[in-house]
Write a protein that holds these residues in place. Sequence first.
Motif, PDB file in Angstrom:
ATOM      1  N   GLY A 270       0.792  -1.220   0.000  1.00 11.19           N
ATOM      2  CA  GLY A 270       0.000   0.000   0.000  1.00 11.19           C
ATOM      3  C   GLY A 270       0.820   1.262   0.000  1.00 11.19           C
ATOM      4  O   GLY A 270       2.054   1.236   0.086  1.00 11.19           O
ATOM      5  N   LEU A 271       0.116   2.376  -0.113  1.00 10.99           N
ATOM      6  CA  LEU A 271       0.703   3.705   0.003  1.00 10.99           C
ATOM      7  C   LEU A 271      -0.064   4.486   1.055  1.00 10.99           C
ATOM      8  O   LEU A 271      -1.294   4.396   1.142  1.00 10.99           O
ATOM      9  CB  LEU A 271       0.636   4.461  -1.330  1.00 10.99           C
ATOM     10  CG  LEU A 271       1.439   3.900  -2.496  1.00 10.99           C
ATOM     11  CD1 LEU A 271       1.171   4.723  -3.759  1.00 10.99           C
ATOM     12  CD2 LEU A 271       2.933   3.895  -2.182  1.00 10.99           C
ATOM     13  N   MET A 272       0.664   5.244   1.837  1.00 14.08           N
ATOM     14  CA  MET A 272       0.071   6.183   2.783  1.00 14.08           C
ATOM     15  C   MET A 272       0.303   7.578   2.222  1.00 14.08           C
ATOM     16  O   MET A 272       1.430   8.059   2.171  1.00 14.08           O
ATOM     17  CB  MET A 272       0.718   6.026   4.161  1.00 14.08           C
ATOM     18  CG  MET A 272       0.084   6.893   5.229  1.00 14.08           C
ATOM     19  SD  MET A 272      -1.615   6.380   5.576  1.00 14.08           S
ATOM     20  CE  MET A 272      -2.149   7.773   6.581  1.00 14.08           C
ATOM     21  N   TRP A 273      -0.784   8.220   1.780  1.00 11.18           N
ATOM     22  CA  TRP A 273      -0.704   9.490   1.078  1.00 11.18           C
ATOM     23  C   TRP A 273      -0.762  10.676   2.038  1.00 11.18           C
ATOM     24  O   TRP A 273      -1.422  10.632   3.075  1.00 11.18           O
ATOM     25  CB  TRP A 273      -1.878   9.637   0.102  1.00 11.18           C
ATOM     26  CG  TRP A 273      -1.932   8.630  -1.001  1.00 11.18           C
ATOM     27  CD1 TRP A 273      -2.556   7.412  -0.986  1.00 11.18           C
ATOM     28  CD2 TRP A 273      -1.353   8.757  -2.305  1.00 11.18           C
ATOM     29  NE1 TRP A 273      -2.407   6.779  -2.188  1.00 11.18           N
ATOM     30  CE2 TRP A 273      -1.671   7.580  -3.018  1.00 11.18           C
ATOM     31  CE3 TRP A 273      -0.601   9.753  -2.939  1.00 11.18           C
ATOM     32  CZ2 TRP A 273      -1.264   7.375  -4.338  1.00 11.18           C
ATOM     33  CZ3 TRP A 273      -0.193   9.545  -4.252  1.00 11.18           C
ATOM     34  CH2 TRP A 273      -0.521   8.383  -4.935  1.00 11.18           C
ATOM     35  N   CYS A 274      -0.087  11.752   1.636  1.00 10.51           N
ATOM     36  CA  CYS A 274      -0.263  13.056   2.270  1.00 10.51           C
ATOM     37  C   CYS A 274      -0.054  14.105   1.192  1.00 10.51           C
ATOM     38  O   CYS A 274       1.050  14.246   0.658  1.00 10.51           O
ATOM     39  CB  CYS A 274       0.725  13.273   3.415  1.00 10.51           C
ATOM     40  SG  CYS A 274       0.653  14.944   4.135  1.00 10.51           S
ATOM     41  N   TYR A 275      -1.124  14.839   0.880  1.00 12.93           N
ATOM     42  CA  TYR A 275      -1.083  15.843  -0.187  1.00 12.93           C
ATOM     43  C   TYR A 275      -1.306  17.220   0.425  1.00 12.93           C
ATOM     44  O   TYR A 275      -2.272  17.440   1.158  1.00 12.93           O
ATOM     45  CB  TYR A 275      -2.159  15.532  -1.231  1.00 12.93           C
ATOM     46  CG  TYR A 275      -2.237  16.520  -2.370  1.00 12.93           C
ATOM     47  CD1 TYR A 275      -1.106  16.880  -3.098  1.00 12.93           C
ATOM     48  CD2 TYR A 275      -3.465  17.091  -2.729  1.00 12.93           C
ATOM     49  CE1 TYR A 275      -1.196  17.786  -4.153  1.00 12.93           C
ATOM     50  CE2 TYR A 275      -3.558  17.983  -3.781  1.00 12.93           C
ATOM     51  CZ  TYR A 275      -2.423  18.337  -4.489  1.00 12.93           C
ATOM     52  OH  TYR A 275      -2.511  19.234  -5.527  1.00 12.93           O
ATOM     53  N   LEU A 276      -0.376  18.127   0.129  1.00 11.10           N
ATOM     54  CA  LEU A 276      -0.415  19.479   0.687  1.00 11.10           C
ATOM     55  C   LEU A 276      -1.051  20.492  -0.245  1.00 11.10           C
ATOM     56  O   LEU A 276      -1.197  21.659   0.121  1.00 11.10           O
ATOM     57  CB  LEU A 276       1.011  19.945   1.032  1.00 11.10           C
ATOM     58  CG  LEU A 276       1.798  19.050   1.997  1.00 11.10           C
ATOM     59  CD1 LEU A 276       3.223  19.583   2.161  1.00 11.10           C
ATOM     60  CD2 LEU A 276       1.102  18.956   3.336  1.00 11.10           C
TER      61      LEU A 276
END
Length: 462
Positions: A270-276
């Motif tokens: 999986g991926l753990m996303w964080c978009y600013l």
Amino acid sequence: MTTAPTDYDAEIERLEGTLRGELIRPDDPTFDEARTIYNAMIDKRPDAIVTCASVADVIAAVDFGREHDLDTAIRSGGHNGPGLSLVDEGMVIDLSEMTSVRVDPDARTARVEPGCTWGDVDHATQAFGLATVSGVISTTGVGGLTLGGGHGYLTRKHGLTIDNLLSADIVLADGRLLHASEDEHPDLFWALRGGGGNFGVVTSFEFELHPVETVVAGPMFWRIEDLEAIMRWYREWLPQAPEDVYAFYMTAEVPGDPFPEALHGENVCGLMWCYLGPEDRIEEVVQPARNVADPVFEHIEAMPYSALQIMFDDLYPPGDQWYWKGDFVRDLSDDAIAEHRRFAEVPTPKSSMHLYPIDGAVHRVGPDETAWNYRDANWSMVIVGVDPDPANREKLTDWTRNYWQAVHDHSEDGAYVNFMMEEGQDRIRATYGDNYDRLQEIKAKYDPDNFFHVNQNVEPAP
């Protein structure tokens, strides 16, 4: 540790009388609680724990430890994997009661005491819509994470934690208190940024803050059979992605709620996303990942940055057995990906492998500008064997070591010091590379007798 003098007990009582904090001995009823740290695999019994309430307490403890030649460990948040925040028989300088955070919202800075967790910092800074770079579990201590370098969700945009460190107050082995910055004791300031706890007890950190309030974040999982396709895509996509986009890769077992019951206990990648960036652009950010293979689960939404920071806290509370090993990774070759697939079946439900991005802003700092040497690596990898049951200690340790051995030949020689166990001097030298000799010279200047040696130790230059 040398043999204590016959009047040692009397002298330690005098030390206790000078403190504003507590001095805890093995016969005190709070001793077992005071010596408990995050990793339950660690069982050490110091002779004295000094819980410092002030800089004066720190100075008194350092002076006492030096005068009595005591092995002395420094504890901030207690998350140190190999347990180097404790020591057998010697003394622990416990900073966990020093938890002040002072935010200057106009200057966008925060002055943070060393006993703070990153949750303490987020609580203070998010009131002003500000944040600095930290890790991914809010109970982690500020001191250890910062001195080892520090990386997390804001790293691609704003660099390492040390790239946001403006100054530090530090008690040296001789008991002096110095202020280190680019302008004052710049050699010491250089060493503090990645050199670990080798140079003294930091009693105050000053950080640069950035406008960060709401992020778009959350996990996206695929079947473990899709691992090789996802990793091949990820290695090509991430270096080209805008710096507003962060996503760390993981292999893991899906825990219970709030995930769908049908996935409980399933091994996934999986991926753990964080978009600013703007919330309305998140679909174009994550859609390329969906195009590789259909996710079996995703939950990505706007949330306060502080909510993202605590997302893993309940999964990883204090008291679990931990064994971890790490490496810096420059490239994900097909052979490396094949090894990751081979070890993707985790031995216990909490065990995992993470690849944390350390590109973007990290690459814009030269390898000789701070003690952190691997400025051209793209990921900081950690393999963690975790379980609450001590009976599983050997199983999770063997899996971690075997997995690391299989992929190490495809990685760099060094690792993030905060992801290392006690692995020996050669490994420490490899981690600091060309910066190691300079660190030794600074160590010889500020701690020539290596009083601060209960750490990933840099030995003083001869």
